[in-house]
Enzyme design. Structure first.
Site, PDB file in Angstrom:
ATOM      1  N   TYR A  66       1.611  -3.992  -6.631  1.00 44.72           N
ATOM      2  CA  TYR A  66       2.527  -4.957  -7.236  1.00 44.72           C
ATOM      3  C   TYR A  66       2.379  -6.321  -6.557  1.00 44.72           C
ATOM      4  CZ  TYR A  66       6.736  -6.305  -9.844  1.00 44.72           C
ATOM      5  OH  TYR A  66       7.626  -6.891 -10.721  1.00 44.72           O
ATOM      6  N   HIS A  72     -10.722  -5.708 -11.196  1.00 46.24           N
ATOM      7  CA  HIS A  72     -11.911  -6.313 -10.586  1.00 46.24           C
ATOM      8  C   HIS A  72     -12.901  -5.183 -10.361  1.00 46.24           C
ATOM      9  CE1 HIS A  72     -14.572  -8.674  -8.198  1.00 46.24           C
ATOM     10  NE2 HIS A  72     -14.090  -8.364  -7.005  1.00 46.24           N
TER      11      HIS A  72
END
Length: 340
Positions: free
Chosen positions: A26, A109
């Site tokens: 988060y 990513h």
């Protein structure tokens, strides 16, 4: 080769209907993905350690929070938005045992998949949705009805619908408003690392620091040096962001444009480009990835020392003083550490 670019009309959020998406982490990207998907009507859970300082932040945003293993067991789609250096361990210890055949593992990513730090089993779908901007921008743009262009790629597709699910996910975070560009894990990972190191972060901050030091060492006031080499960078980049480098040159004075065209190539010359190619080679050969992973395993001693050295640079202290004279900079901040 022509790129495939998708927009909202090309993605169907119904692909996520009846599915639970677990956002593990988060931080900058994690909070944006979780909140944007939740606002798009997707069933979202957040996976965090019990002692995470972000647990209360996520709950305060109206999200349900579980441990990573609990979230992964409940989810059909698990998105890893953890720091690259810890994602592989969390995947191995908590996510992998909770995955079922046909589940979807997603990343923001390609680092760990491309460099094989994470190797999912053959019966798991694997995709990437990588916004081309910081997570705080992904969130703020979504709230404004805009979006951040994002990359999408499929690494494994045993169920045959992974691209469609990935496009739905990208639409859910707002990327379809700006464009979802199809790529592959190698291209995203290597270009992203190069951009960060040679231009966007490493190159730019080193250039600004060198400019600041050159002026102050010549006897100019630190405040003047800060404004000229750091503060005004945003004004120039905004013009380029709006309509390209030619637009910036149209906006600045003829003196500035002439200096740009005649002196810029003396600062960034063939030797600089040669060093950029060296950096790209280190990325392509996996040398940077190995160095970064080993640094983390050794406790990040060098990393922490470099970070501290940067934070103590005189330009940071001068900048803080000058920013306090402009209180409006604190309004509508992209980064509010109490919330994200």
């Amino acid at each position: 080769m022509a790129l495939n670019i998708y927009y909202d009309k090309d993605a169907d959020l119904e692909r996520l209907a009846g599915k639970t998406v677990a956002i593990v982490g988060y931080g900058s990207q994690g909070h944006a993905h979780a909140q944007n998907l939740h606002a798009s009507g997707v069933n979202v859970v957040v996976g965090l350690r019990k002692d995470s300082s972000s647990w209360q932040k996520a709950e305060a945003a109206g999200l349900r929070v579980l441990t990573p293993s609990e979230a992964a067991r409940e989810a059909d789609i698990v998105m890893l938005t953890l720091p690259d250096e810890v994602a592989a361990d969390v995947y191995r210890e908590e996510i992998a045992p909770a995955l079922s055949p046909g589940d979807y593992l997603a990343v923001a990513h390609g680092f760990n998949i491309h460099f094989q730090a994470i190797e999912p089993p053959d019966d798991i779908n694997v995709f990437m949705v990588a916004p081309k901007g910081p997570g705080h921008t992904v969130r703020s743009h979504y709230e404004q009805g805009r979006g951040v262009p994002s990359l999408v790629a499929v690494h494994a597709d045993p169920t045959g619908d992974t691209l469609e699910v990935a496009l739905a996910y990208a639409k859910g975070i707002g990327a379809g408003r700006a464009g979802i560009i199809e790529t592959n894990f190698r291209e995203e990972t290597e270009t992203d690392l190069f951009g960060e190191q040679a231009v966007l972060c490493g190159g730019l901050t080193a250039l600004m620091a060198a400019g600041y030091e050159t002026l102050t060492e010549a006897g100019y006031a630190p405040e003047m040096a800060y404004f000229e080499t750091i503060h005004e960078v945003k004004l120039i980049v905004d013009l380029i962001y709006e309509d390209g480098i030619a637009n910036m040159r149209y906006s600045v004075s003829n003196t500035a444009e002439f200096g740009d065209l005649t002196r810029g190539p003396r600062v960034i010359d063939a030797d600089t480009k040669a060093r950029m190619k060296e950096i790209l080679g280190e990325i392509q050969r996996g040398e940077f990835a190995k160095e970064f992973i080993l640094e983390n395993k050794s406790g990040n001693v060098s990393f922490k020392a470099l970070r501290k050295h940067g934070e103590e640079h005189p330009m940071e202290k001068v900048g803080a003083k000058l920013r306090n004279l402009m209180p409006w900079l604190k309004e509508n901040r992209l980064v509010d550490r109490s919330k994200n």
